[in-house]
Design an enzyme around this catalytic site. Structure first.
Site, PDB file in Angstrom:
ATOM      1  N   GLY A 124       1.071  -1.162  -0.166  1.00 50.15           N
ATOM      2  CA  GLY A 124       0.115  -0.047  -0.066  1.00 50.15           C
ATOM      3  C   GLY A 124       0.872   1.375  -0.100  1.00 50.15           C
ATOM      4  O   GLY A 124       0.346   2.460   0.290  1.00 50.15           O
ATOM      5  N   LEU A 125       1.985   1.127  -0.255  1.00 51.86           N
ATOM      6  CA  LEU A 125       3.144   2.353  -0.386  1.00 51.86           C
ATOM      7  C   LEU A 125       3.360   2.716  -1.928  1.00 51.86           C
ATOM      8  O   LEU A 125       4.643   3.462  -2.004  1.00 51.86           O
ATOM      9  CB  LEU A 125       4.267   2.071   0.487  1.00 51.86           C
ATOM     10  N   SER A 126       2.573   2.083  -2.693  1.00 51.62           N
ATOM     11  CA  SER A 126       2.522   2.620  -4.101  1.00 51.62           C
ATOM     12  C   SER A 126       4.054   2.084  -4.756  1.00 51.62           C
ATOM     13  O   SER A 126       4.551   2.858  -5.597  1.00 51.62           O
ATOM     14  CB  SER A 126       2.485   4.042  -4.116  1.00 51.62           C
ATOM     15  N   SER A 127       4.359   0.781  -4.454  1.00 53.89           N
ATOM     16  CA  SER A 127       5.401   0.270  -5.412  1.00 53.89           C
ATOM     17  C   SER A 127       5.037   0.361  -6.876  1.00 53.89           C
ATOM     18  O   SER A 127       5.827   0.550  -7.486  1.00 53.89           O
ATOM     19  CB  SER A 127       5.673  -1.177  -4.845  1.00 53.89           C
ATOM     20  N   SER A 128       3.895  -0.003  -7.155  1.00 54.48           N
ATOM     21  CA  SER A 128       3.562   0.211  -8.605  1.00 54.48           C
ATOM     22  C   SER A 128       3.690   1.458  -9.209  1.00 54.48           C
ATOM     23  O   SER A 128       4.192   1.479 -10.124  1.00 54.48           O
ATOM     24  CB  SER A 128       1.931  -0.503  -8.685  1.00 54.48           C
ATOM     25  N   GLU A 160      -1.799   2.183 -15.526  1.00 55.45           N
ATOM     26  CA  GLU A 160      -2.412   1.493 -14.488  1.00 55.45           C
ATOM     27  C   GLU A 160      -3.815   1.217 -15.012  1.00 55.45           C
ATOM     28  O   GLU A 160      -4.379   0.171 -14.833  1.00 55.45           O
ATOM     29  CB  GLU A 160      -2.145   2.000 -13.204  1.00 55.45           C
ATOM     30  N   ASP A 172      -0.975   8.374  -6.319  1.00 50.87           N
ATOM     31  CA  ASP A 172       0.048   7.735  -6.162  1.00 50.87           C
ATOM     32  C   ASP A 172       1.337   8.179  -6.973  1.00 50.87           C
ATOM     33  O   ASP A 172       2.294   8.348  -6.897  1.00 50.87           O
ATOM     34  CB  ASP A 172       0.052   6.170  -6.234  1.00 50.87           C
TER      35      ASP A 172
END
Ligand code: GLA
Length: 383
Positions: A124-128, A160, A172
């Site tokens: 949930g820390l926006s690796s994507s 995305e 994000d």
């Protein structure tokens, strides 16, 4: 940025040449303003020192060849045929970015890229977003294109949405590309205007707690929430003038409660009250009133739990545990929810106690361990 010997060697072992450049883009923590970016609201994320870093070289072909330090899969993406990679578990974000960049008229050059991501996957820390933004930046740079970090964020979001099947908002990718060391970004998601808000935490730090229940937005109820708020807006638009839900007042939502029905009423109540909390949070931060900001964080969490229903027992256990700690003045889930992380404001001399006690509480309720990180706020893209 400086290319470390480790990255040089790993790159050489895979591609048999040395990298020429290195870039990184950040993971993000959202301080407040949750699940309102896709309603045109204002959000307040910040870029983390957890990053996705890439070492890269042009390879003289029409292929983007990608590898990662922690994943065995090697992927070759044909830049002439970027549509073919939607089903890849690793590589789909990169292919999606290449695809959207082509559509936006960027010139792309074949390259070898090694990814090293310290943003935990599924946290949930926006690796994507970090992967998308660093890929967009790298491709833009190598192709000699003009760099516009706002546009790179928009392209990454499109990748995305259109390629990876997650109907996410812009927050994000925007924070990952435009974050600034020791500042939060106050972003108006309806027009992408933004200002930096100094993050002066006095004698407190931000502690991230990962509940270690992986979340996957494609399979979660994220897209369902988006449809619900779209429906809510359609209903309200039959009564009032509003382009998006963030323009609707808390009072109007109360007034049309019966028309909306119980479930959509609660969704709308979260969105409109969260928009108010963002405004109050910015005032609190600007006047150095961290305690007030902390209370707004708790309110945000309980609104996401009770009205928006995106927290889940793991994130709730972390916030309950945090609330019991002396020296913790605010805590909430951050990001999409359904798993992932909470963010808490903790007094510097209470960090060790906080981690121990919240960790124990979490384990006793959930049955396995949470992980903790101290969040340092950094620049989004580092070149
Ligand atoms: C995810 C999405 C963002 C935003 C948050 C919730 O992180 O990618 O666009 O909607 O959830 O605030």
């Amino acid at each position: 940025m400086f290319i470390t010997n480790r990255m040089k060697q790993l790159f050489y072992d895979i591609f048999k040449e040395y990298p020429t450049d290195i870039y990184s883009a950040a993971g993000r923590v959202n301080l407040i303003g949750e699940h309102i970016d896709y309603c045109g609201g204002q959000v307040l994320p910040a870029a983390l020192s957890l990053k996705c870093t890439v070492a890269v070289r042009k390879n003289g072909t029409n292929f983007m060849r990608i590898a990662a330090t922690t994943i065995d899969d090697r992927v070759e993406i044909d830049l002439e045929n970027t549509q073919n990679y939607k089903n890849l578990a690793w590589g789909n974000y990169q292919a999606g970015v290449a695809d959207e960049m082509k559509k936006a008229g960027y010139k792309l050059i074949g390259c070898d890229i090694l990814y090293d991501c310290t943003v935990p996957f599924g946290s949930g820390l926006s690796s994507s977003a970090a992967i998308e933004v660093v890929t967009a930046y790298t491709l833009a740079k190598l192709g000699g294109n003009k760099i516009d970090k706002v546009e790179l964020a928009v392209i990454s979001q499109r990748a995305e949405n259109n390629y990876c099947g997650v109907n996410c908002g812009i927050m994000d990718q925007f924070a990952s590309a435009n974050g600034k060391k020791n500042y939060a970004v106050l972003l108006n998601c309806s027009n992408l205007d933004y200002v930096y808000v100094p993050l002066d935490l006095q004698n407190y730090v931000l502690v991230l707690a990962n509940c270690n229940k992986p979340h996957n937005l494609r399979e979660s109820k994220y897209n369902e929430r988006r449809s619900e708020v779209e429906k809510t807006l359609e209903i309200l638009q039959t009564k009032i003038k509003a382009e998006n839900l963030s323009q609707v007042s808390v009072e109007s939502v109360e007034k049309y409660k019966d028309l909306l029905g119980e479930r959509l009423y609660r969704r709308a109540k979260h969105v409109t009250s969260e928009c108010e909390r963002v405004k109050k949070s910015v005032e609190a931060l600007q006047s150095g009133n961290l305690e007030r900001f902390g209370r707004l964080m708790y309110e945000s969490h309980y609104s996401l739990k009770n009205d928006y229903e995106v927290t889940g027992k793991e994130l709730d256990a972390l916030v309950e545990g945090a609330e019991m700690q002396e020296g913790c003045i605010g805590s909430r889930m951050t990001g999409a929810g359904f798993g992932g992380c909470t963010v808490s404001i903790v007094k510097k001399n209470k960090i060790a106690d906080f981690i121990k006690n919240v960790g124990e509480h979490y384990k006793s309720v959930i049955g396995y361990d949470a992980s903790f990180y101290i969040a340092d706020i950094e620049d989004g893209i580092i070149d």
